[in-house]
Write a protein that holds these residues in place. Structure first.
Motif, PDB file in Angstrom:
ATOM      1  N   VAL A 178      38.262  40.387  47.518  1.00  0.00           N
ATOM      2  CA  VAL A 178      37.604  41.593  47.050  1.00  0.00           C
ATOM      3  C   VAL A 178      36.633  42.436  46.066  1.00  0.00           C
ATOM      4  CG1 VAL A 178      36.884  40.428  43.887  1.00  0.00           C
ATOM      5  CG2 VAL A 178      39.459  39.923  45.320  1.00  0.00           C
ATOM      6  N   TYR A 205      37.102  37.232  40.364  1.00  0.00           N
ATOM      7  CA  TYR A 205      36.629  38.331  39.416  1.00  0.00           C
ATOM      8  C   TYR A 205      36.038  37.691  38.168  1.00  0.00           C
ATOM      9  CZ  TYR A 205      39.587  41.296  41.645  1.00  0.00           C
ATOM     10  OH  TYR A 205      40.003  42.615  42.571  1.00  0.00           O
ATOM     11  N   TYR A 238      38.659  44.354  35.725  1.00  0.00           N
ATOM     12  CA  TYR A 238      38.747  42.668  35.820  1.00  0.00           C
ATOM     13  C   TYR A 238      38.732  41.497  34.594  1.00  0.00           C
ATOM     14  CZ  TYR A 238      35.991  45.437  39.740  1.00  0.00           C
ATOM     15  OH  TYR A 238      36.185  46.249  40.742  1.00  0.00           O
ATOM     16  N   PRO A 266      41.477  47.304  43.948  1.00  0.00           N
ATOM     17  CA  PRO A 266      41.396  46.309  43.229  1.00  0.00           C
ATOM     18  C   PRO A 266      42.987  46.405  42.715  1.00  0.00           C
ATOM     19  CG  PRO A 266      39.356  46.986  42.450  1.00  0.00           C
ATOM     20  CD  PRO A 266      40.154  48.147  43.673  1.00  0.00           C
TER      21      PRO A 266
END
Length: 410
Positions: A18, A126, A168, A369
């Motif tokens: 991430v 996130y 996100y 992502p």
């Protein structure tokens, strides 16, 4: 293979992936961070993720995964397109980054068991990123809502753009809503994630993320309607609330959606269409049409492409477009063939969100992502690994030749 206990270090590896995909370009931060330093941190996170994944899976046990296999083919296509160096040595560097990313996913595939373990890792990481955004907003509201971005929320501590923050927030909101409907988390814990994330999403004024959230949730919850009373009740209330909002707050919603833009600017997707037309009209050789120009910064003529399909066409050619389409179709097809379940609903949400966002966001052809969201969907759609039967000393003597036995100790 998979199954059983998932080591805690696997969650750390996911968090490092991430961090790597946060990127290095964005808004100006309160404390200026050199781009070289940010790139060193993000690349260091990827190298550490690969090293840790290898350390915890030294025997290189992996699970068959159509998703990671197709990503591997996309990597091969990227290397072929980048070998001509039309995009400079940076293209080969991006290929190496993609190779580490895909290699780490292969190593993690051992623990892809069709459960919600990686969903929880995804939400936690996130949410932590959004926590840094909220902290920047609290410390320096002027820097977090700069005029340069039209007053939209950006990362003031780490350089994050409004579309990134919106993405996100939308993803963890959708996943958390589904966990609540599946009774895999309590409402208080869910509210702690959903409420602040909704506020941050609204402050970003990101239309793509908002549409992706609502349409993705509609498809995901729709897949649960026949088996979940909670899903049916939520869907009914959502339709009612959407109708009331559309009637009572139409002007406010329209103003938020337009973001002060003219209808002409809005119809051209904030100028994106002009870049797309120029990209498609540019002359290309047969090799460039099929394999592209090599991995770059997802721009054309100095302007962002902001479309995954055109970015892939520009950098990896028609071969890359075919592989990315195969990824979406394979994951979507597998999701449709699975029986209704919470895991399937989460996968449908992630796949549909990425498909919707691909129209105005780039990222499906490189470590990003979006590929991490789809990797999560692949882990949710993996069939549970059958537990290996226990081998007692008696069974060992009966089924294993004496010369092949290492020990008679149980």
């Amino acid at each position: 293979m998979g199954g059983g206990h998932t080591p805690k270090i696997v969650g750390t590896v996911w968090g490092l992936l991430v961090l790597n995909t946060l990127g290095s370009a964005g808004a100006k931060t309160i404390v200026p961070l050199p781009r070289s330093l940010i790139q060193m941190v993000t690349m260091g996170a990827l190298v550490a993720a690969f090293a840790l994944a290898l350390a915890v899976n030294l025997r290189l046990r992996i699970r068959a995964s159509a998703y990671v296999f197709l990503l591997t083919l996309l990597l091969v296509t990227s290397v072929i397109s980048s070998a001509h160096l039309e995009s400079g040595f940076g293209a080969l560097f991006r290929c190496a980054r993609l190779a580490l990313f895909v290699g780490t996913l292969w190593l993690l595939s051992r623990w892809w068991d069709g459960d919600l373990t990686f969903v929880r890792h995804h939400i936690r990481m996130y949410f932590a990123v959004l926590g840094s955004v909220a902290m920047g907003l609290a410390v320096a509201p002027g820097a977090a809502l700069p005029d340069l971005y039209g007053g939209r929320l950006v990362g003031a501590l780490w350089p994050l753009t409004p579309p990134q923050i919106g993405q996100y927030a939308a993803v963890i909101i959708g996943l958390t809503v589904l966990l609540v409907l599946g009774r895999r988390t309590d409402r208080v814990s869910a509210a702690v994630v959903i409420v602040p994330s909704l506020v941050l999403l609204a402050l970003t004024h990101t239309r793509t993320a908002t549409l992706g959230l609502f349409l993705g949730l509609a498809l995901a919850i729709g897949s649960l309607l026949l088996t979940s009373g909670a899903a049916r009740r939520f869907f009914s209330w959502a339709v009612l609330c959407a109708t009331v909002a559309a009637v009572g707050f139409a002007s406010v919603l329209q103003a938020w959606f337009l973001r002060g833009q003219s209808k002409e600017n809005f119809s051209s997707l904030t100028g994106r269409a002009k870049v797309w037309d120029a990209l498609l009209a540019a002359p290309r050789t047969a090799g460039e049409k099929w394999f592209g120009m090599g991995l770059g910064d997802k721009s054309f003529g100095g302007l962002p492409i902001d479309n995954s399909w055109l970015a892939v066409y520009n950098e990896q050619g028609l071969a890359g477009v075919a592989l990315v389409a195969a990824i979406i179709l394979v994951l979507g097809g597998v999701a449709l063939l699975r029986p209704p379940s919470l895991e399937r609903a989460c996968a449908i949400f992630l796949i549909s969100y990425c498909a919707i966002a691909s129209y105005t966001e780039a990222g499906l052809g490189d470590a990003s992502p979006y590929l991490l969201h789809l990797a999560l969907a692949a882990s949710l759609l993996a069939a549970p690994a059958a537990a290996a039967p226990l081998m007692t000393p008696e069974l060992r003597r009966r089924h294993i030749p004496r010369w092949a036995r290492r020990s008679e100790v149980p």
